[in-house]
Every structure is written in C-alpha cells, then in structure tokens.
Design a protein around this motif. Structure first.
Motif: not given
Length: 476
Positions: A254-262, A268-269
């Motif tokens: 998972l790239p950092t940009a695809a990480v959501s705090e919600q 997600t990964a």
C-alpha cells in the motif's frame, strides 16, 4: 503475594502486557502515523521501541527492588513525596477511565453493525459491566482469558504479514503479479522529512502504551525478581518485532497516499488485492483487541486504586483487605459507566476534550517513571538491585525524559490531540490543588494538638536537668 509463592508466570505476564498494548491504536490509529511519515514511520517504530526499552528497564529495576501493587505511583512517592504520588496516581486513573469509556463506545459502534437494533448506550454498558465482572475472578483466571485474546491478536498480525508477503511475491493477488518492489519504488521514503517522523511519534507511542501494567501486576507475580525482567524482555521483543514486520509488510502492498485515517490500513491493503472479506475479519480482530485492552486496563485500574487507598489518598471505605481488589475494580467499572454517560450527555467536543487526556496520562506516567528512577538511583548512588539496571544511566534517562517531553509538547500538532494536552495539564493542576487543600486542612486540624507533644520533650529535659542539678547540690 510474597516472593517465591505461586503467582503469575512469565508467559501470563507477557500476554497480559500484550493484551493491554496491542489494541485499536495499532490496528486503526496507526494510519495517522503512516500519513505523517510514510515508510519512514518504520524509523519511528524503532525509536519508539528504544524509548520503551529505556522506560521498561527503569520500571523493571524499581519493581525488582520493591515489587509493590502501586508500582510507579509508589516509586513517585518515594522519590518526590506524597503529593507527587497522589497526583500521578489520580491523573493516571482518571485518564485511563475516560479512555476506556471511549473504547467501550468504539466497540459498541463496531458491534452495532451486527446488532443494529440495540442502542449504543446499552451495548457500551453491557461491555463495561462484563469486563468489570471478569476482573473480579482474580489475576490467575483473568490471565488465562487475556492470554487467549492476546494470542488471537498476535496471530491476526502474523497472518497479515504472511498474506502480505505472499501477495508481494505474486501469490494470491488476482493477476497482479509481484507487487512488493513496484509499490516501494512508487513512493517517497520520507515524504514528510524529519518533521514527519517527529509528527508520527505521538501516535507511535500510543500504539506502544499500556506496558506499565507489568509493574502493577508485580505484586501478584511468582518470584518477581526473575519473572518481571523476563516478561519485560519478551514483551519488548514481541512488540517491536511484530510492529516493524507488520508495517514493512504493509508498505509492500500500500502506498502512503492510499491510506485513510477512517479505515484500518490493513483492511485497505488487503481489499486492494481482492480480499474484501478481510473487513469483517478485521472488525472481529478490532473488537477482540479493544476488549482485551479494556480487560487488562481494568486490572491495572483496580490495583492503582488499591494503592491510593492504602496510602490514605482515598476515603477509608475504598480500602480493600483481600488479595483481589474488589472495591477498586467495582469503583473503576462504575467510573467507566459514568464516563460512558458523560459521552451521551455532554456535547461531543467537551467529551472528546476529556477523553483525549487518556493519551496524556500514559505519556505523563512514563515521564514520571523515568524521573523517579533517576531520583532514586541518584539518591542511592548505584543500581537499585544487585543486577545491572538501566544501561547507560544517567544519559539514557536524560534522553528518555527529553524525548517524552518533546512528544507531549507535540500533541497540539496532531489533529484532535491538542485538547488531550490541555485536559491532561488541567487534571495535573486539579489533583495537585486537591492534595494541597487537603494537606492544609489536616495541618489546621492538628495544629492545636501539635503544641503539647512538641513541648513535652523540652519540658521533660528541663525537669531532668533541674533534678540532676538539685541532686548535685544535695550531694555537695
């Protein structure tokens, strides 16, 4: 429990500590740290692990020298006086009670997806009551349940690492091929620079928080001078090893940009590669992780309240006279129910302001652990035990204390944590003031009585001297 008697084993203590530490802050909250630092958050976890090693080494040295139920609260009192012990104990207890009432709300929200007809208040109350009653069974029985829940969480992390590695090398990822190196090459290693690493440290330390339960459990450990250091060593190795391995595996997918705090970054990964069913599995893991954290936290809260009561820092009726601190556990459970009620009655902003003090209370306690160890060791002039204590003392003590102060000062830089710093400082001032007022009242009440006893020795000495002189004159 006396030294040498049968008590909690190294394995039980380790599982109790891991049950407290590995919770929602890692499975969900780690996304905040990842967004701040990107892949360089791995360095944050290494730095956090080193800090935890310093804190646990200091706590271990004090615990082996004096394995008492009050743990760091008692050591603070020995180092800085009763007022400091009173303040630290109540700040820790209050912050953790509010944090656990918030965790009960989080579990209720997760369970509502399966039981939509049940109101949040009823679910939260049921969880708090259940966790409280289970703690009344005692440390031995609780540790068996906690070991099962902790093992489930650790297996979930290990399973994620295994699945992530398989996907990264091209096994099980629906036609994606080997993706690990591609994902790593597509992102910057330090998108936020050193500022990003510094900004992630608060959330990283929160994912490590909770290990202090090892000190609070020391009085119920079998042969604590052996079991406590071993449990601390195993806890640290498992924590740092699993956290860094899990984060490394995550960045392969998972790239950092695809990480959501919600959303949990782990969900997600895996969803990204056609494993959407992991959302349900992760919900189950999250529920068990938070329940495990609450069980171990109530264990610590009950022992902390017993320690405060034994020192006369609570009303007399709160004092427990049994091995299991029934009153401390029940009062802590009742306070968590009150905290849950506050969440329902107060405006959301006010409640979050109070609840966020939980993170402050833990970091504040770690700072006090280091300061107390430094003071006690300086006073003695050598290690507090026959074995080697904190390595690199006093330099490691200074590094840890400065680092913890810097992390506390950074709280306002993280969205939602500025209130935690303000609320935490407010509680420190409140309990310091309560102790000062109580001390003044005691001094005034006993002021009139002190005069006679203080004069008696002088009067007795004068009488003895006059009698001796009189005797000399008579002999002459």
């Amino acid at each position: 429990m006396k030294q040498g008697e049968k008590g909690l084993s190294v394995w039980q203590l380790t599982m109790l500590a891991l049950g407290t530490v590995v919770g929602g802050s890692f499975f969900l909250g780690s996304s905040v740290a990842i967004r701040a630092a990107g892949p360089s958050v791995l360095l944050s976890y290494v730095i956090g692990g080193i800090l935890v090693y310093f804190i646990l080494s200091a706590l271990s040295e004090m615990t082996v020298a004096n394995p008492v139920a009050g743990s760091f609260r008692t050591y603070t009192e020995q180092a800085f006086g009763k007022g400091a012990g009173f303040t630290v104990g109540w700040v820790y207890w209050t912050g953790l009670v509010l944090a656990m009432s918030s965790e009960a709300t989080a579990v209720s929200i997760l369970l509502r997806s399966w039981f939509p007809l049940l109101p949040l208040g009823l679910l939260g109350s049921g969880i708090i009551i259940g966790v409280t009653l289970l703690n009344l069974l005692g440390a031995e029985r609780l540790s068996k349940l906690e070991s099962g829940l902790a093992a489930f969480k650790l297996l979930a992390i290990a399973a994620f690492i295994l699945i992530a590695v398989c996907i990264a090398i091209g096994i099980g990822a629906r036609g994606a091929g080997a993706v690990g190196t591609q994902v790593l090459r597509s992102q910057s290693w330090m998108p936020g620079g050193m500022a990003g690493i510094a900004g992630s440290m608060l959330m990283v330390m929160f994912t490590y928080a909770g290990f202090e339960v090892l000190g609070l459990a020391a009085s119920e450990a079998g042969n604590p001078d052996v079991t406590i250091p071993k449990a601390i060593r195993y806890t640290l190795l498992l924590l740092v090893g699993l956290y860094i391995a899990a984060m490394t595996a995550l960045f392969l997918l998972l790239p950092t940009a695809a990480v959501s705090e919600q959303i949990s970054p782990f969900v997600t990964a895996l969803s990204r590669y056609g494993l959407g069913w992991t959302g349900t599995v992760m919900n189950i893991v999250l529920v068990s992780a938070i329940l495990s954290t609450m069980l171990a936290s109530v264990f610590g809260l009950g022992r902390m309240l017993r320690s405060l009561a034994e020192e006369g820092h609570t009303p007399a009726w709160m004092r427990d006279r049994t091995d299991i601190p029934y009153r401390g556990i029940l009062i802590s459970g009742g306070a968590m129910l009150a905290g849950l009620g506050l969440g329902m009655l107060l405006p959301q902003g006010v409640y979050l302001f109070l609840v966020s003090s939980g993170g402050f209370s833990l970091l504040f306690s770690y700072l006090i652990i280091m300061a107390s160890h430094y003071r006690l060791r300086k006073r003695k002039g050598s290690s507090l035990t026959q074995r080697q204590g904190l390595r690199g003392y006093p330099y490691t003590s200074w590094i840890a204390m400065v680092s913890l102060l810097a992390i506390l000062a950074s709280m306002p830089l993280i969205p939602g944590q500025g209130g935690g710093l303000a609320a935490g400082v407010m509680f420190v001032l409140l309990f310091s003031g309560i102790y000062a007022v109580g001390s003044l009242r005691k001094a005034r009440k006993s002021g009139g009585l002190r005069k006679s006893p203080l004069r008696l020795p002088a009067m007795r000495a004068q009488m003895e001297a006059s009698e001796e002189l009189e005797g000399k004159k008579n002999r002459e």
